[in-house]
Design a protein around this motif. Structure first.
Motif, PDB file in Angstrom:
ATOM      1  N   TRP A 193      -7.886 -34.123 112.571  1.00 20.77           N
ATOM      2  CA  TRP A 193      -8.388 -34.347 111.217  1.00 20.77           C
ATOM      3  C   TRP A 193      -7.290 -34.710 110.233  1.00 20.77           C
ATOM      4  CZ3 TRP A 193     -13.099 -35.465 111.835  1.00 20.77           C
ATOM      5  CH2 TRP A 193     -13.928 -34.733 112.695  1.00 20.77           C
ATOM      6  N   GLN A 194      -6.059 -34.845 110.690  1.00 17.14           N
ATOM      7  CA  GLN A 194      -5.021 -35.363 109.818  1.00 17.14           C
ATOM      8  C   GLN A 194      -4.970 -36.884 109.940  1.00 17.14           C
ATOM      9  OE1 GLN A 194      -1.372 -33.325 110.908  1.00 17.14           O
ATOM     10  NE2 GLN A 194      -1.809 -31.602 109.547  1.00 17.14           N
ATOM     11  N   GLY A 195      -4.529 -37.536 108.865  1.00 16.33           N
ATOM     12  CA  GLY A 195      -4.492 -38.985 108.866  1.00 16.33           C
ATOM     13  C   GLY A 195      -3.184 -39.533 108.345  1.00 16.33           C
ATOM     14  N   ALA A 196      -2.975 -40.810 108.603  1.00 17.27           N
ATOM     15  CA  ALA A 196      -1.808 -41.528 108.111  1.00 17.27           C
ATOM     16  C   ALA A 196      -2.259 -42.883 107.587  1.00 17.27           C
ATOM     17  CB  ALA A 196      -0.775 -41.700 109.216  1.00 17.27           C
ATOM     18  N   GLU A 197      -1.818 -43.246 106.412  1.00 16.81           N
ATOM     19  CA  GLU A 197      -2.119 -44.574 105.869  1.00 16.81           C
ATOM     20  C   GLU A 197      -0.918 -45.474 106.106  1.00 16.81           C
ATOM     21  OE1 GLU A 197      -2.972 -46.788 101.621  1.00 16.81           O
ATOM     22  OE2 GLU A 197      -3.768 -44.750 101.909  1.00 16.81           O
ATOM     23  N   ILE A 198      -1.153 -46.581 106.771  1.00 12.46           N
ATOM     24  CA  ILE A 198      -0.093 -47.530 107.084  1.00 12.46           C
ATOM     25  C   ILE A 198      -0.581 -48.932 106.751  1.00 12.46           C
ATOM     26  CG2 ILE A 198       1.393 -48.477 108.896  1.00 12.46           C
ATOM     27  CD1 ILE A 198       1.073 -45.809 110.379  1.00 12.46           C
ATOM     28  N   ASP A 199       0.124 -49.611 105.875  1.00  5.56           N
ATOM     29  CA  ASP A 199      -0.232 -50.978 105.460  1.00  5.56           C
ATOM     30  C   ASP A 199      -1.665 -51.062 104.963  1.00  5.56           C
ATOM     31  OD1 ASP A 199       2.301 -51.578 106.376  1.00  5.56           O
ATOM     32  OD2 ASP A 199       1.608 -52.383 108.293  1.00  5.56           O
ATOM     33  N   GLY A 200      -2.113 -50.028 104.283  1.00  6.57           N
ATOM     34  CA  GLY A 200      -3.462 -50.043 103.722  1.00  6.57           C
ATOM     35  C   GLY A 200      -4.557 -49.674 104.702  1.00  6.57           C
ATOM     36  N   MET A 201      -4.202 -49.407 105.965  1.00 10.57           N
ATOM     37  CA  MET A 201      -5.181 -48.980 106.963  1.00 10.57           C
ATOM     38  C   MET A 201      -5.052 -47.477 107.187  1.00 10.57           C
ATOM     39  SD  MET A 201      -5.139 -52.071 109.769  1.00 10.57           S
ATOM     40  CE  MET A 201      -3.402 -51.878 110.158  1.00 10.57           C
ATOM     41  N   THR A 206      -8.422 -37.302 115.739  1.00 10.74           N
ATOM     42  CA  THR A 206      -9.679 -36.568 115.758  1.00 10.74           C
ATOM     43  C   THR A 206      -9.790 -35.751 117.050  1.00 10.74           C
ATOM     44  OG1 THR A 206     -10.673 -38.677 116.451  1.00 10.74           O
ATOM     45  CG2 THR A 206     -11.017 -37.994 114.168  1.00 10.74           C
ATOM     46  N   PRO A 207     -10.677 -34.766 117.088  1.00  7.48           N
ATOM     47  CA  PRO A 207     -10.743 -33.869 118.239  1.00  7.48           C
ATOM     48  C   PRO A 207     -11.110 -34.567 119.546  1.00  7.48           C
ATOM     49  CG  PRO A 207     -11.836 -32.881 116.352  1.00  7.48           C
ATOM     50  CD  PRO A 207     -11.538 -34.307 115.981  1.00  7.48           C
ATOM     51  N   ALA A 208     -10.700 -33.962 120.628  1.00  4.60           N
ATOM     52  CA  ALA A 208     -11.072 -34.359 121.989  1.00  4.60           C
ATOM     53  C   ALA A 208     -11.103 -33.083 122.824  1.00  4.60           C
ATOM     54  CB  ALA A 208     -10.078 -35.360 122.566  1.00  4.60           C
ATOM     55  N   GLN A 209     -11.781 -33.141 123.949  1.00  2.00           N
ATOM     56  CA  GLN A 209     -11.825 -31.997 124.864  1.00  2.00           C
ATOM     57  C   GLN A 209     -11.108 -32.383 126.150  1.00  2.00           C
ATOM     58  OE1 GLN A 209     -15.456 -29.432 125.393  1.00  2.00           O
ATOM     59  NE2 GLN A 209     -15.380 -30.270 127.486  1.00  2.00           N
ATOM     60  N   TRP A 224      -3.816 -33.097 122.489  1.00  2.71           N
ATOM     61  CA  TRP A 224      -4.528 -34.309 122.884  1.00  2.71           C
ATOM     62  C   TRP A 224      -5.462 -34.678 121.750  1.00  2.71           C
ATOM     63  CZ3 TRP A 224      -4.147 -29.625 125.075  1.00  2.71           C
ATOM     64  CH2 TRP A 224      -5.219 -28.728 124.904  1.00  2.71           C
ATOM     65  N   ALA A 225      -5.828 -35.943 121.635  1.00  2.00           N
ATOM     66  CA  ALA A 225      -6.651 -36.364 120.499  1.00  2.00           C
ATOM     67  C   ALA A 225      -7.358 -37.668 120.804  1.00  2.00           C
ATOM     68  CB  ALA A 225      -5.786 -36.530 119.241  1.00  2.00           C
ATOM     69  N   ASP A 246     -19.428 -31.233 121.264  1.00  2.00           N
ATOM     70  CA  ASP A 246     -20.096 -31.411 119.978  1.00  2.00           C
ATOM     71  C   ASP A 246     -19.244 -32.171 118.971  1.00  2.00           C
ATOM     72  OD1 ASP A 246     -22.288 -30.043 120.914  1.00  2.00           O
ATOM     73  OD2 ASP A 246     -21.692 -28.109 120.055  1.00  2.00           O
ATOM     74  N   GLY A 247     -17.952 -32.287 119.239  1.00  2.00           N
ATOM     75  CA  GLY A 247     -17.067 -32.950 118.293  1.00  2.00           C
ATOM     76  C   GLY A 247     -17.426 -34.393 118.010  1.00  2.00           C
ATOM     77  N   PHE A 248     -18.056 -35.080 118.972  1.00  2.00           N
ATOM     78  CA  PHE A 248     -18.422 -36.478 118.726  1.00  2.00           C
ATOM     79  C   PHE A 248     -19.368 -36.596 117.538  1.00  2.00           C
ATOM     80  CE2 PHE A 248     -17.454 -36.739 123.375  1.00  2.00           C
ATOM     81  CZ  PHE A 248     -16.370 -37.601 123.262  1.00  2.00           C
ATOM     82  N   ARG A 249     -20.340 -35.699 117.481  1.00  2.00           N
ATOM     83  CA  ARG A 249     -21.300 -35.744 116.382  1.00  2.00           C
ATOM     84  C   ARG A 249     -20.597 -35.497 115.047  1.00  2.00           C
ATOM     85  NH1 ARG A 249     -24.405 -32.631 118.513  1.00  2.00           N
ATOM     86  NH2 ARG A 249     -25.755 -34.162 119.509  1.00  2.00           N
ATOM     87  N   MET A 250     -19.651 -34.570 115.034  1.00  2.00           N
ATOM     88  CA  MET A 250     -18.920 -34.277 113.807  1.00  2.00           C
ATOM     89  C   MET A 250     -18.064 -35.463 113.371  1.00  2.00           C
ATOM     90  SD  MET A 250     -16.301 -31.098 113.046  1.00  2.00           S
ATOM     91  CE  MET A 250     -17.580 -29.922 113.529  1.00  2.00           C
ATOM     92  N   ILE A 251     -17.410 -36.104 114.342  1.00  2.00           N
ATOM     93  CA  ILE A 251     -16.602 -37.288 114.016  1.00  2.00           C
ATOM     94  C   ILE A 251     -17.493 -38.391 113.441  1.00  2.00           C
ATOM     95  CG2 ILE A 251     -15.127 -39.109 114.975  1.00  2.00           C
ATOM     96  CD1 ILE A 251     -14.248 -37.017 117.106  1.00  2.00           C
TER      97      ILE A 251
END
Length: 371
Positions: A193-201, A206-209, A224-225, A246-251
């Motif tokens: 759930w952390q993010g990075a902005e690079i060149d405006g993108m 996000t979670p994975a199992q 892993w992510a 269940d993480g897919f639904r949350m993402i």
């Protein structure tokens, strides 16, 4: 030639269990010793683990490798330089090359002949990459999902070190890169759930199992992510490796809907249901994510399971058709327009088969792939 101490170090990894602690001390995914899934994986036990290893090594059925060469679209530097923005190319397994805003991004780079800590032992590629490692253009960034050998190849990463602007990794994986000699200023490590902005993108981990580790004693010492890439009105999901959860639904609720989902469909087996998805789960994950077009990845390059090599394509195709899911199956090296993905062809059927196509999939044509 690899030295004996180096081989022993790779296999044992005594010091690696501490990797990622400095950044992970406040991570909900870390228990003070190791990273963990939201839903703990049932303990396998030594007997079951050895049984699985024995089956994979000595009880392989026929057809887990293609009987002839795969159709590959060779790529040149000139083609990539002149390609329009929002182009995507499968280079093999989970290695994807994306062109966004005039610059290139590479996921889980593996150009090695084998997905293994050893040069002469381990799963060997079915095909050469569509473009040589030395011919790749400058990369704005490399995106890593986890540290397993079929997703993170040390020699490949080191070859890309000087031509890559940034390495985006889950917690701890970046420490591996730094240990290998990658400039620490280029490495950005993210928790879920952390993010990075690079060149405006926007790039979000996000979670994975799943699980991690490259030796006998460094299991789950790195995170892993999966990853979300947002370029204005374009949203792309990259699964890395994961079981269904269940993480897919949350993402999907928090960061979707997605124009294209790149989701693992391969190396699955009933013996390891918590860390890789069956094709039915791949399709459900796409639906949970609120995806528009599904591109099945993690297939067609390495023999990592017990199923026939082309089975993932056949199964996911039939399931997508039954559930009205739009599917794209580009050849390795074939350009896919992320803004308007085409269906692709049934290219795997052009490869000589040692086992017949399943009855349920016979008669399916390329123009019947939903979309």
């Amino acid at each position: 030639m690899t030295s004996l101490p180096s081989v022993v170090s790779r296999m044992l990894g005594f010091a690696a269990a501490k990797r990622g602690r400095a950044l992970s001390s406040h991570s909900p995914q870390h228990d003070g010793e190791r990273f963990r899934n939201v839903k703990p994986r049932p303990a396998e036990g030594l007997r079951k683990t050895l049984g699985i290893a024995w089956n994979v090594l000595f009880n392989k059925p026929n057809g887990t490798m293609p009987a002839a060469a795969l159709p590959i679209d060779a790529l040149s530097r000139e083609q990539l330089d002149t390609a329009p923005d929002r182009s995507l190319y499968r280079l093999g397994h989970s290695t994807m090359l994306l062109k966004l805003r005039g610059e290139f991004w590479l996921t889980d780079p593996v150009f090695a002949e084998r997905a293994s800590p050893f040069r002469n032992v381990g799963p060997k590629r079915f095909h050469a990459p569509p473009i040589a490692l030395a011919d790749l253009p400058q990369l704005r960034g490399v995106i890593l999902s986890h540290d397993h050998y079929d997703h993170l190849d040390r020699d490949t990463v080191l070859a890309l070190a000087h031509s890559t602007g940034v390495f985006l990794t889950p917690l701890g994986v970046g420490d591996r890169l730094i240990e290998w000699g990658i400039d620490a200023s280029k490495v950005r490590q993210l928790d879920w759930w952390q993010g990075a902005e690079i060149d405006g993108m926007q790039f979000s981990a996000t979670p994975a199992q799943h699980f991690s580790g490259r030796s006998l004693f460094d299991g789950n010492s790195t995170l892993w992510a999966s990853w979300v890439i947002v370029d204005n009105d374009l949203r792309v999901f990259f699964s890395g490796d994961t079981g269904y959860f269940d993480g897919f639904r949350m993402i999907g609720e928090r960061l979707g809907p997605f124009d294209v989902t790149l989701i693992e469909t391969g190396a699955y087996d009933a013996q390891w249901p918590y860390v890789h998805m069956q094709p039915e789960e791949t399709v459900q994950a796409h639906i949970d994510l609120r995806g528009r077009r599904l591109v099945p990845i993690h297939n067609g390059t390495f023999d990592l399971a017990m199923h026939r090599w082309q089975e993932p394509f056949e199964r996911v195709m039939g399931l997508a058709l039954a559930r009205g899911v739009a599917l794209s199956t580009p050849r390795m090296g074939e350009r896919l327009d992320l803004a308007a993905p085409h269906r692709g062809e049934l290219w795997w059927r052009d490869v000589a088969e040692s086992v017949a196509v399943p009855k349920a999939a016979r008669g399916v044509r390329a123009d019947s792939l939903c979309g």
